[in-house]
Design a protein around this motif. Structure first.
Motif, mmCIF file in Angstrom:
data_model
loop_
_atom_site.group_PDB
_atom_site.id
_atom_site.type_symbol
_atom_site.label_atom_id
_atom_site.label_comp_id
_atom_site.label_asym_id
_atom_site.label_seq_id
_atom_site.Cartn_x
_atom_site.Cartn_y
_atom_site.Cartn_z
ATOM 1 N N UNK A 13 0.840 -1.207 0.000
ATOM 2 C CA UNK A 13 0.000 0.000 0.000
ATOM 3 C C UNK A 13 0.871 1.252 0.000
ATOM 4 N N UNK A 14 1.946 1.217 0.777
ATOM 5 C CA UNK A 14 2.877 2.349 0.827
ATOM 6 C C UNK A 14 3.481 2.587 -0.557
ATOM 7 N N UNK A 15 3.918 1.522 -1.225
ATOM 8 C CA UNK A 15 4.509 1.652 -2.564
ATOM 9 C C UNK A 15 3.490 2.174 -3.575
ATOM 10 N N UNK A 16 2.264 1.657 -3.516
ATOM 11 C CA UNK A 16 1.221 2.122 -4.436
ATOM 12 C C UNK A 16 0.928 3.602 -4.213
ATOM 13 N N UNK A 17 0.869 4.012 -2.955
ATOM 14 C CA UNK A 17 0.600 5.416 -2.628
ATOM 15 C C UNK A 17 1.748 6.310 -3.098
#
Length: 167
Positions: A13-17
């Motif tokens: 999720x951090x990478x996608x954000x």
């Protein structure tokens, strides 16, 4: 058969954000919506947004400046509409006010003038009064201030009369 939604762990999720923020300027509320769509809990969303601020992927001042620039130049919105839109996104008032002050006043007035002249050419009206009313309503919808609109129409009052005589 139901289609299952892919579940992401916090690092994904951090990478996608981060990827989402790297492609274009976004504000925290936009990122929160995306994270919610990706299945992030409110607690995880809050942590990721804090991290994005720390790493400068999110910056309210930068976002406000970019938003104001784009909406005033590309969409030809007035300051009221831009400010309201930014406030609805939950951005700080001081960032919004600072960004709105960066709008070049002369360019802003020229944009309003061009918008009104263009709209005038496509508007049918039986009198100058009706034409002015329609143009005012149009410009208010675009987010311009009533005083600015009236001033612009007063400057162009001769053109309004000429236009009605021709049509």
């Amino acid at each position: 058969m139901a289609v299952s939604k892919k579940e992401y762990d916090i690092s994904e999720l951090q990478q996608k954000a981060e990827s989402y923020c790297a492609r274009a300027e976004h504000c925290a509320s936009e990122v929160a919506k995306k994270l919610s769509l990706w299945g992030a809990s409110p607690l995880i969303t809050k942590k990721i947004i804090e991290q994005l601020y720390e790493e400068d992927y999110l910056n309210d001042e930068r976002y406000c400046r970019a938003y104001v620039h784009d909406k005033s130049k590309l969409n030809k919105w007035g300051q009221r509409k831009i400010g309201l839109s930014l406030r609805m996104k939950g951005l700080p008032s001081d960032c919004i006010d600072d960004a709105l002050e960066e709008i070049d006043e002369e360019e802003y007035n020229d944009t309003l003038m061009q918008l009104l002249l263009k709209k005038m050419r496509t508007t049918k009206a039986s009198s100058v009064y009706v034409l002015r009313e329609k143009l005012i309503r149009f410009a208010l919808g675009r987010g311009y201030d009533m005083n600015e609109i009236i001033e612009c129409l007063d400057i162009n009052s001769e053109e309004l009369n000429d236009y009605l005589e021709e049509h």
